[in-house]
Each structure stands twice: as C-alpha cells, then as structure tokens.
Design a protein around this motif. Sequence first.
Motif, PDB file in Angstrom:
ATOM      1  N   LEU A 249      -4.346   1.762 -12.049  1.00  0.00           N
ATOM      2  CA  LEU A 249      -5.213   2.210 -13.138  1.00  0.00           C
ATOM      3  C   LEU A 249      -4.411   2.082 -14.430  1.00  0.00           C
ATOM      4  N   SER A 250      -4.728   1.055 -15.211  1.00  0.00           N
ATOM      5  CA  SER A 250      -3.954   0.799 -16.433  1.00  0.00           C
ATOM      6  C   SER A 250      -4.465   1.652 -17.588  1.00  0.00           C
ATOM      7  N   ILE A 251      -3.540   2.106 -18.405  1.00  0.00           N
ATOM      8  CA  ILE A 251      -3.852   2.902 -19.593  1.00  0.00           C
ATOM      9  C   ILE A 251      -3.707   1.994 -20.805  1.00  0.00           C
ATOM     10  N   VAL A 252      -4.779   1.898 -21.598  1.00  0.00           N
ATOM     11  CA  VAL A 252      -4.848   0.913 -22.682  1.00  0.00           C
ATOM     12  C   VAL A 252      -5.168   1.634 -23.988  1.00  0.00           C
ATOM     13  N   LEU A 253      -4.455   1.303 -25.042  1.00  0.00           N
ATOM     14  CA  LEU A 253      -4.734   1.822 -26.382  1.00  0.00           C
ATOM     15  C   LEU A 253      -4.947   0.647 -27.319  1.00  0.00           C
ATOM     16  N   ASP A 254      -6.137   0.607 -27.957  1.00  0.00           N
ATOM     17  CA  ASP A 254      -6.482  -0.493 -28.859  1.00  0.00           C
ATOM     18  C   ASP A 254      -6.331  -1.843 -28.171  1.00  0.00           C
ATOM     19  N   LYS A 255      -6.801  -1.919 -26.921  1.00  0.00           N
ATOM     20  CA  LYS A 255      -6.785  -3.148 -26.122  1.00  0.00           C
ATOM     21  C   LYS A 255      -5.380  -3.631 -25.782  1.00  0.00           C
ATOM     22  N   THR A 256      -4.388  -2.745 -25.938  1.00  0.00           N
ATOM     23  CA  THR A 256      -3.013  -3.084 -25.581  1.00  0.00           C
ATOM     24  C   THR A 256      -2.565  -2.153 -24.464  1.00  0.00           C
ATOM     25  N   VAL A 257      -2.044  -2.715 -23.376  1.00  0.00           N
ATOM     26  CA  VAL A 257      -1.656  -1.921 -22.214  1.00  0.00           C
ATOM     27  C   VAL A 257      -0.439  -1.067 -22.537  1.00  0.00           C
ATOM     28  N   LEU A 258      -0.554   0.232 -22.260  1.00  0.00           N
ATOM     29  CA  LEU A 258       0.586   1.135 -22.393  1.00  0.00           C
ATOM     30  C   LEU A 258       1.386   1.194 -21.103  1.00  0.00           C
ATOM     31  N   SER A 259       0.682   1.369 -19.991  1.00  0.00           N
ATOM     32  CA  SER A 259       1.363   1.425 -18.703  1.00  0.00           C
ATOM     33  C   SER A 259       0.358   1.117 -17.608  1.00  0.00           C
ATOM     34  N   SER A 260       0.872   0.753 -16.413  1.00  0.00           N
ATOM     35  CA  SER A 260       0.016   0.409 -15.278  1.00  0.00           C
ATOM     36  C   SER A 260       0.497   1.142 -14.037  1.00  0.00           C
ATOM     37  N   PRO A 261       0.234   2.447 -13.950  1.00  0.00           N
ATOM     38  CA  PRO A 261       0.687   3.209 -12.787  1.00  0.00           C
ATOM     39  C   PRO A 261      -0.233   3.014 -11.589  1.00  0.00           C
ATOM     40  N   ARG A 262       0.309   3.271 -10.403  1.00  0.00           N
ATOM     41  CA  ARG A 262      -0.469   3.201  -9.164  1.00  0.00           C
ATOM     42  C   ARG A 262      -0.942   4.601  -8.790  1.00  0.00           C
ATOM     43  N   ILE A 263      -2.193   4.734  -8.403  1.00  0.00           N
ATOM     44  CA  ILE A 263      -2.756   6.031  -8.023  1.00  0.00           C
ATOM     45  C   ILE A 263      -2.217   6.413  -6.657  1.00  0.00           C
ATOM     46  N   GLN A 264      -1.473   7.491  -6.607  1.00  0.00           N
ATOM     47  CA  GLN A 264      -0.854   7.923  -5.344  1.00  0.00           C
ATOM     48  C   GLN A 264      -1.725   8.934  -4.609  1.00  0.00           C
ATOM     49  N   SER A 265      -2.452   9.762  -5.377  1.00  0.00           N
ATOM     50  CA  SER A 265      -3.339  10.756  -4.761  1.00  0.00           C
ATOM     51  C   SER A 265      -4.437  11.084  -5.758  1.00  0.00           C
ATOM     52  N   ALA A 266      -5.460  11.776  -5.296  1.00  0.00           N
ATOM     53  CA  ALA A 266      -6.576  12.148  -6.174  1.00  0.00           C
ATOM     54  C   ALA A 266      -6.092  13.116  -7.249  1.00  0.00           C
ATOM     55  N   ILE A 267      -6.553  12.906  -8.464  1.00  0.00           N
ATOM     56  CA  ILE A 267      -6.179  13.750  -9.596  1.00  0.00           C
ATOM     57  C   ILE A 267      -7.422  14.525 -10.012  1.00  0.00           C
ATOM     58  N   THR A 268      -7.441  15.792  -9.649  1.00  0.00           N
ATOM     59  CA  THR A 268      -8.658  16.591  -9.840  1.00  0.00           C
ATOM     60  C   THR A 268      -8.513  17.692 -10.880  1.00  0.00           C
ATOM     61  N   GLY A 269      -7.336  17.863 -11.429  1.00  0.00           N
ATOM     62  CA  GLY A 269      -7.123  18.985 -12.338  1.00  0.00           C
ATOM     63  C   GLY A 269      -7.531  18.726 -13.773  1.00  0.00           C
ATOM     64  N   GLY A 270      -7.818  17.464 -14.127  1.00  0.00           N
ATOM     65  CA  GLY A 270      -8.191  17.161 -15.498  1.00  0.00           C
ATOM     66  C   GLY A 270      -7.028  17.072 -16.450  1.00  0.00           C
ATOM     67  N   ASN A 271      -5.802  17.095 -15.931  1.00  0.00           N
ATOM     68  CA  ASN A 271      -4.601  16.973 -16.760  1.00  0.00           C
ATOM     69  C   ASN A 271      -3.804  15.760 -16.332  1.00  0.00           C
ATOM     70  N   GLY A 272      -3.125  15.150 -17.270  1.00  0.00           N
ATOM     71  CA  GLY A 272      -2.296  13.991 -16.939  1.00  0.00           C
ATOM     72  C   GLY A 272      -1.218  13.798 -17.981  1.00  0.00           C
ATOM     73  N   GLN A 273      -0.396  12.796 -17.762  1.00  0.00           N
ATOM     74  CA  GLN A 273       0.659  12.503 -18.724  1.00  0.00           C
ATOM     75  C   GLN A 273       0.966  11.018 -18.715  1.00  0.00           C
ATOM     76  N   ILE A 274       1.384  10.533 -19.865  1.00  0.00           N
ATOM     77  CA  ILE A 274       1.825   9.151 -20.021  1.00  0.00           C
ATOM     78  C   ILE A 274       3.310   9.196 -20.310  1.00  0.00           C
ATOM     79  N   THR A 275       4.095   8.589 -19.430  1.00  0.00           N
ATOM     80  CA  THR A 275       5.541   8.605 -19.597  1.00  0.00           C
ATOM     81  C   THR A 275       6.053   7.181 -19.755  1.00  0.00           C
ATOM     82  N   GLY A 276       7.271   7.075 -20.201  1.00  0.00           N
ATOM     83  CA  GLY A 276       7.860   5.752 -20.378  1.00  0.00           C
ATOM     84  C   GLY A 276       9.028   5.803 -21.333  1.00  0.00           C
ATOM     85  N   ARG A 277       9.442   4.671 -21.827  1.00  0.00           N
ATOM     86  CA  ARG A 277      10.589   4.602 -22.732  1.00  0.00           C
ATOM     87  C   ARG A 277      10.113   4.775 -24.174  1.00  0.00           C
ATOM     88  N   PHE A 278       9.529   5.929 -24.465  1.00  0.00           N
ATOM     89  CA  PHE A 278       9.063   6.246 -25.809  1.00  0.00           C
ATOM     90  C   PHE A 278      10.193   6.893 -26.610  1.00  0.00           C
TER      91      PHE A 278
END
Length: 488
Positions: A249-278
């Motif tokens: 499931l790729s995360i895209v901002l302004d049609k530019t890919v930020l990251s492409s993580p693999r879904i490991q389990s169902a995410i039901t809490g409505g919270n998430g995070q984007i990590t990387g070399r920021f």
Amino acid sequence: MRDRTNGFLITTIILAAIGIYLALPMQHPKWLTDLLFWQPASTRDLQIKEGLDLRGGLQVLLEADVPAGQTVDREAIQTAKQIVENRVNGLGVSEPLIQVQGDRRIVVELPGISNPDQAIETLKGTGLLEFIETGDEVIPAGTKVSTSYGSLQDSGVVTSTNQITSTNQVTRTNQVTSTSGITSTTVVTPTTPATPGKVYRTIMTGADLKTAAVAFEQSTNAPIITFTLTDAGSKKFADYTSANIGKILSIVLDKTVLSSPRIQSAITGGNGQITGRFTLEEARSLSVQMRYGALPVPLRVAESRAVGPTLGQDSVRKSINAGVIGLLVVILFMLLYYRLPGVLADLALIIYALLVFALFKLIPVTLTLPGIAGFVLSVGMAVDANVLIFERMKEELRGGRNLRSAIDTGFARAWPSIRDSNASTLITCVILFWFGSNFGASIVKGFALTLAIGVLVSLFTAITVTRTFLHLVMNNMDLSRNHWWFGV
C-alpha cells in the motif's frame, strides 16, 4: 496583613526573576523551553521575533494556474487563501500577511524566512495525500505516478482544529526518501520503478485524514509523521488492510510516492505513521501539507522577492534610544513629584517592562513598528494608573487620615477609574484584533495584541506590586509623621 504582604512580595520577586532571566539576550536551555511549553522535544526558542518591517523576509505573489480566459471562482480563491494561511501558521511564521489581490492572486509576506525556495514549495504544493493500491509492486520513493483519483485540484480540503506550532523554518525536498511506512507493516526495499502509463487505484485520500503531527521514534529519536483518520477513513483503512494482508500500500503526496510499505496485519485503530529518512524540517513540511489539504485551485509563483527591512538599522536604533529616553524621563518625573511612592512605582514599572518583554518571547509576539507603538502606549497607561492612585492618597493625607488608611483608601477609590479606563482600552483592542484578523491587516493585530498585553500586565503591577511595596515600607519604617515623603 503582614503575611499577605509577604506572600505578594515573594510572588513579585519570583516573577521579576523570571522576567529578568527571559529578557536576557541569550540562548535558553532546552529543558526550560520544554517546561514553559509543557511538551517534550520542543522546538520553540525564546528569542524575540521581529516583523517584516524590522527584519525583512520573503514576499510571494501566488496566482491561480489556470488558462487566461478561465474564470476563477471567488469562493475557491478565498478557500485557497485560508489554506495558505493555515500552512503559514503551520510553518511557525509569526506576523505573516496573506491577502487576496484581484480575483486570482494571493499576496504572502513571510518575515524572517531565509530559504525562499523551501518555503515556496510548502505554500504552493497541493497537499493531496493518497493511499494507492500497488499489489506486489514496490515503487521507489520519489517516483511520480498516475492515480485513479484524477487531477490534483479535485481533492477535498483536510480539516483540522489543531495546528503544528514551530518557530523553525520548514523545508521540503522534491524527492522524499523513505524506506518504512504505516504501523503494522513491514519494511520493503524498492527494486523496480512504477509501471509506465499505469493508473493506480486510490484507496483513500487526505479527505479521510483528521490530524497529522510530527513525532519521534523512541529507539532512534528520528522524526516521523503520525496521523489519525476520521471514522469513515478508519473503516476504509480497516476493510482494505484486512483483505490485503501481504500486499503493498503506497503512500503518495502530490502524485509522488513517499513510501511503499507492505501490509503485515489489519490496521483497525484509525492511527498510523509514516517513517523514513526524514529531517525534522521535511517531516514538518509534509505534515503541514497533509493536515491542511489540497488547494481548490492550483497555484503558481507569479513573483517572489526577498524584502529588506522597511526600517534601516539606524532608524531602529534611534527608535530604541527614543523609547529609553522617554522611559527615563517618566521615571525621573515620578521620583521628583511623588517622592517615595514614585520610587516604588518606578520599581514596579521596571518589573512591568520585564514581564511584558518575557511574555512577548513566550507567546510569541512578533515586534513590528505598530507593535512597539502599542507597548509604548501601554507604558503610559501603567504610569497613569499610579498617578491616579497617588493623587487619591495625597487627598486622603491632606484630609487628616493616617498613612495606612490613606494608602488603602487611595487604592480603593482610584480602582473604579483605573478599571473603567483599562476595560475600554481592552474592548478597543478586541475590536482592532477582530478587524485585523478579518481584513488581513496584520499590523493592526500586532498593535492590538501588544497593547492588550501591556494593559493587563500594568493592572497587575500598578495595583498589586506597587501596593505591596508601599505596605512593605510601612511595615519596616515609621513614616506616619513625615508626609513629605509622600509629596504632601
């Protein structure tokens, strides 16, 4: 009475010590900044902020990027102005000026910006956040992709009731590198670029985003972006991740890919995070764009120029000298005319100046020439309160009252006049602040804010501090038979 006086005296000494420490031109330790702002990893500093007329900065003219003959809806340009203003506030720029010019232009003035290109990128970026389905395809960060959501301007505006506050500059690079992604996903290494000409399906957009903020990983202290989804967004996210475990499931901002993580389990809490070399600046910039959503019309930079201080250093120096001379004249007048109460009022006036200056750093208040004028005016009102009190004291002493009774009666009878005059000034400040907020006159807002702060602090120093000093002197010296010390 002595216990009450001692309590007020201790409070006054503590406040004066804090004011002196904060007013010193120095870099304050991080622990103090964190304590004052009640938050860990605070990036606020306690340096005085200067406006465009004192410091200079950046002036940007944004124009709707549409064909020349196409009409731009007035409501759309007003919405774009509000989003740009929110982004400026998210950048931590103090005393900005954002105004609509004509029917398709927005003027933005940013005091103290030293990197124009990075600030412009954050302002004009559309801020369209998308979560796209890529199956088993791992797309490298920074890759431009086509999605099923359509053009950038079709996205909704992300609403938020909070703001990210910061006094540091915010930057954004054209290509964001990231190797990890949302919570409950595994890190994957991109190996192939996006399929040319392929349109990827958009699962969810920034319209389903409730909040976004900068946080820090506990183990590495690296900056990350945390986000919370709306109820509708949480359901979409939970349904999709439950049915696509193991997929990308790729995360895209302004049609530019930020990251492409693999879904490991169902995410039901409505919270998430984007990590990387920021970097911290990149994380702030991305979170600002995510939170304040997509612009209703695309904007381009029609003109950008660095603005020097409207007032030269020589003018600023002369203004400061004039203010110091005026303050010294007031202090000298109070000393000569009111004698002992004048000395105590002068001490209270010095404490007043320290407290106001400390508040300017804490809030923070950006000092512009109108803001300085509001502060100077409030100094005069602080002295005016003491004049009313001392004149009432002198009348009571001439009427035969003893010293303690004359002091208490003088304060009591002067209070209604002081209260009414300051209340009328505060009402005027509220009106001026409202006017400046609704009509883009930031210099009017600055004047109203500094004047209101000065009036509120002057009420404390004139009524509480001066009275405490007078009772302290009375409790330790016998002045009952020598009214000369009180100008009688």
